[in-house]
Motif scaffolding. Sequence first.
Motif, mmCIF file in Angstrom:
data_model
loop_
_atom_site.group_PDB
_atom_site.id
_atom_site.type_symbol
_atom_site.label_atom_id
_atom_site.label_comp_id
_atom_site.label_asym_id
_atom_site.label_seq_id
_atom_site.Cartn_x
_atom_site.Cartn_y
_atom_site.Cartn_z
ATOM 1 N N PHE A 177 9.887 -0.536 -0.545
ATOM 2 C CA PHE A 177 9.468 -1.906 -0.404
ATOM 3 C C PHE A 177 8.016 -1.831 -0.341
ATOM 4 O O PHE A 177 7.316 -1.127 -0.144
ATOM 5 C CB PHE A 177 10.176 -2.776 0.540
ATOM 6 N N TYR A 178 7.317 -3.240 -0.764
ATOM 7 C CA TYR A 178 6.004 -3.361 -0.673
ATOM 8 C C TYR A 178 5.458 -4.093 0.247
ATOM 9 O O TYR A 178 6.028 -5.142 0.639
ATOM 10 C CB TYR A 178 5.490 -3.864 -2.251
ATOM 11 N N SER A 179 4.356 -3.478 0.939
ATOM 12 C CA SER A 179 3.663 -4.305 2.051
ATOM 13 C C SER A 179 2.422 -4.553 1.587
ATOM 14 O O SER A 179 1.584 -3.371 1.295
ATOM 15 C CB SER A 179 3.746 -3.456 3.129
ATOM 16 N N ALA A 180 1.651 -5.536 1.864
ATOM 17 C CA ALA A 180 0.292 -5.922 1.737
ATOM 18 C C ALA A 180 -0.571 -5.561 2.822
ATOM 19 O O ALA A 180 0.022 -5.533 3.938
ATOM 20 C CB ALA A 180 0.098 -7.349 1.157
ATOM 21 N N TRP A 181 -1.868 -5.266 2.576
ATOM 22 C CA TRP A 181 -2.752 -4.853 3.654
ATOM 23 C C TRP A 181 -2.898 -6.078 4.509
ATOM 24 O O TRP A 181 -3.100 -7.277 4.020
ATOM 25 C CB TRP A 181 -4.194 -4.394 3.075
ATOM 26 N N GLY A 182 -2.667 -6.161 5.570
ATOM 27 C CA GLY A 182 -2.854 -7.160 6.650
ATOM 28 C C GLY A 182 -1.401 -7.625 7.329
ATOM 29 O O GLY A 182 -1.230 -8.209 8.286
ATOM 30 N N ASP A 183 -0.523 -7.263 6.734
ATOM 31 C CA ASP A 183 0.867 -7.252 6.861
ATOM 32 C C ASP A 183 1.047 -6.486 8.500
ATOM 33 O O ASP A 183 0.551 -5.132 8.399
ATOM 34 C CB ASP A 183 2.095 -6.777 6.092
ATOM 35 N N GLN A 184 1.826 -7.122 9.150
ATOM 36 C CA GLN A 184 2.334 -5.994 10.468
ATOM 37 C C GLN A 184 3.214 -4.996 9.753
ATOM 38 O O GLN A 184 3.815 -5.096 8.988
ATOM 39 C CB GLN A 184 2.823 -6.755 11.414
ATOM 40 N N TYR A 185 3.074 -3.767 10.617
ATOM 41 C CA TYR A 185 4.407 -2.939 10.324
ATOM 42 C C TYR A 185 5.578 -3.618 10.474
ATOM 43 O O TYR A 185 5.998 -3.995 11.632
ATOM 44 C CB TYR A 185 4.227 -1.531 11.462
ATOM 45 N N ALA B 212 5.430 1.100 0.128
ATOM 46 C CA ALA B 212 4.178 1.205 -0.784
ATOM 47 C C ALA B 212 3.058 0.114 -0.031
ATOM 48 O O ALA B 212 3.251 -1.294 -0.022
ATOM 49 C CB ALA B 212 4.297 0.663 -2.214
ATOM 50 N N TRP B 213 2.008 0.841 0.611
ATOM 51 C CA TRP B 213 1.029 -0.026 1.290
ATOM 52 C C TRP B 213 -0.200 -0.423 0.471
ATOM 53 O O TRP B 213 -0.898 0.554 -0.133
ATOM 54 C CB TRP B 213 0.668 0.794 2.547
ATOM 55 N N GLU B 214 -0.496 -1.575 0.057
ATOM 56 C CA GLU B 214 -1.110 -2.146 -1.100
ATOM 57 C C GLU B 214 -2.333 -2.762 -0.234
ATOM 58 O O GLU B 214 -2.099 -3.995 0.128
ATOM 59 C CB GLU B 214 -0.588 -3.187 -1.971
ATOM 60 N N PHE C 298 -0.013 5.203 0.430
ATOM 61 C CA PHE C 298 -1.339 4.083 0.327
ATOM 62 C C PHE C 298 -1.918 4.273 -0.788
ATOM 63 O O PHE C 298 -2.273 5.257 -1.532
ATOM 64 C CB PHE C 298 -2.030 4.722 1.432
ATOM 65 N N ALA C 299 -2.327 2.950 -1.233
ATOM 66 C CA ALA C 299 -3.061 2.611 -2.442
ATOM 67 C C ALA C 299 -2.371 3.318 -3.778
ATOM 68 O O ALA C 299 -3.291 4.172 -4.367
ATOM 69 C CB ALA C 299 -4.497 3.060 -2.020
ATOM 70 N N HIS C 300 -1.312 3.275 -4.002
ATOM 71 C CA HIS C 300 -0.587 3.976 -5.164
ATOM 72 C C HIS C 300 -1.249 3.512 -6.412
ATOM 73 O O HIS C 300 -2.006 2.535 -6.609
ATOM 74 C CB HIS C 300 0.922 3.504 -5.343
ATOM 75 N N GLU C 301 -1.044 4.337 -7.693
ATOM 76 C CA GLU C 301 -1.649 4.453 -8.805
ATOM 77 C C GLU C 301 -3.009 4.201 -8.983
ATOM 78 O O GLU C 301 -3.685 3.350 -9.712
ATOM 79 C CB GLU C 301 -0.945 3.097 -9.642
ATOM 80 N N MET C 302 -3.771 4.756 -7.878
ATOM 81 C CA MET C 302 -5.304 4.737 -7.822
ATOM 82 C C MET C 302 -6.079 5.181 -9.140
ATOM 83 O O MET C 302 -7.214 4.842 -9.283
ATOM 84 C CB MET C 302 -5.762 5.639 -6.557
ATOM 85 N N ASN C 303 -5.508 6.108 -9.927
ATOM 86 C CA ASN C 303 -5.777 6.717 -10.898
ATOM 87 C C ASN C 303 -5.772 5.455 -12.368
ATOM 88 O O ASN C 303 -6.439 5.788 -13.115
ATOM 89 C CB ASN C 303 -5.371 8.065 -11.403
ATOM 90 N N VAL D 31 -7.396 6.731 7.245
ATOM 91 C CA VAL D 31 -5.984 6.123 7.618
ATOM 92 C C VAL D 31 -5.022 7.245 8.207
ATOM 93 O O VAL D 31 -4.794 7.029 9.087
ATOM 94 C CB VAL D 31 -5.412 5.347 6.533
ATOM 95 N N HIS D 32 -5.109 8.403 7.494
ATOM 96 C CA HIS D 32 -4.136 9.178 8.043
ATOM 97 C C HIS D 32 -4.813 9.727 9.501
ATOM 98 O O HIS D 32 -4.053 9.988 10.402
ATOM 99 C CB HIS D 32 -3.960 10.458 7.012
ATOM 100 N N ASP D 33 -6.131 9.856 9.535
ATOM 101 C CA ASP D 33 -6.402 10.288 10.939
ATOM 102 C C ASP D 33 -6.337 9.384 11.962
ATOM 103 O O ASP D 33 -6.183 9.894 13.084
ATOM 104 C CB ASP D 33 -8.061 10.874 10.480
ATOM 105 N N LEU D 34 -6.395 8.259 11.611
ATOM 106 C CA LEU D 34 -6.082 7.309 12.855
ATOM 107 C C LEU D 34 -4.687 7.262 13.154
ATOM 108 O O LEU D 34 -4.537 7.067 14.472
ATOM 109 C CB LEU D 34 -6.511 5.908 12.145
ATOM 110 N N PHE D 35 -3.990 7.126 12.270
ATOM 111 C CA PHE D 35 -2.384 7.618 12.712
ATOM 112 C C PHE D 35 -2.139 8.884 13.340
ATOM 113 O O PHE D 35 -1.443 8.716 14.630
ATOM 114 C CB PHE D 35 -1.349 7.650 11.567
#
Length: 349
Positions: A110-118, A136-138, A174-179, A202-206
């Motif tokens: 499922f898709y989740s927009a930036w700013g949505d809580q987990y 998919a975190w957008e 995170f940020a799919h289809e970036m190309n 993002v990965h480092d903060l996790f």
Amino acid sequence: MISHPRTARVLRPTRMLAAVMLASTLLAGCTTFSGKGRDEYNRAQGEQPGADSSAGASASAKAEPPYDVRSLLQPAKKYLGVAADGAPTKMTGVADFAKRGGKKPNLVEFYSAWGDQYESQLVQKTWDYGALAFIAWEPFDASLKDIASGKEDDYIRTYAKSVKSLNLPVAISFAHEMNGFWYPWGSKKATAAQFTAAFKHVHDLFDDEGATQVIWVWSPNVVNPMPKVKLKPYWPGDDYVDWVGVIGYYAATGPSTYKTLYGPTMSQVRSFTKKPFIIAETAAQAGERKPADIADLFQGTAERSDVVGLVWFNFDKETDWRINSGPLSEQAFKKQAADPNFGFDVTKP
């Protein structure tokens, strides 16, 4: 490029790692998290009884060990995934997909927009159904530059803490289809360097928060529409990625075989990493060729030991991608999904 649906979402307010890891547990590979991130959990196991003052907590209870995702990275069988209308808020679309396809999916995207809580409840609901959640975190509402520079750290840390608290495995792309050029984080509005910096940050903060339950997915679109945009500059590195999530659809025009649709992308990727693939988003456009496309997708995935599964985009959106767009398509999908190589119990991989 597919315009993605959004599940109903909550707007912004803003489980095992043993102390001694036996060699047999390493057969499925390693996660991307550092020793520091794992150490966070080892320390958690040593918390003093009574540290959690929540109602009903046992005075002698020990901290629950973290969910160890390694067995999910390269399982013996392949994932059969789906993105379905309303799921996982409502599982009716998944249930219908399972009924028509003849097999329960064990991964729900499922898709989740930036700013949505987990969305812990949705991840839990997916797990209770018997599937791994794939988010998919957008980042529509924050630039890659700002994310990389630390301006979104409070939000990212809050999200990571929620992942750690729920303590269930989850795949995050995170940020799919970036190309591609169609998203604000894509090639026309952001650079490859900005993408890799944001992904790593993002990965480092996790990692810093000890949220090691994540399977990190790096998800380029198939390179066919933009062959001049090379993938290697977008690669964050093996330390940051668990799955390469290739996105590509069987459309009425364009590449129509597994080799021509996914081959060029997979060949590029194999020049710089051996990380396993997952077909992170796919479907076949309605038409006479669809049953053959479905067979080609399943057989191509089954033949490659480095592809861990596929996710079917089961929507009637822009065109009818659903498996039941026609009786022959539904029949073909059911036949292919019956392959015992597809589907397994994610709770006991």
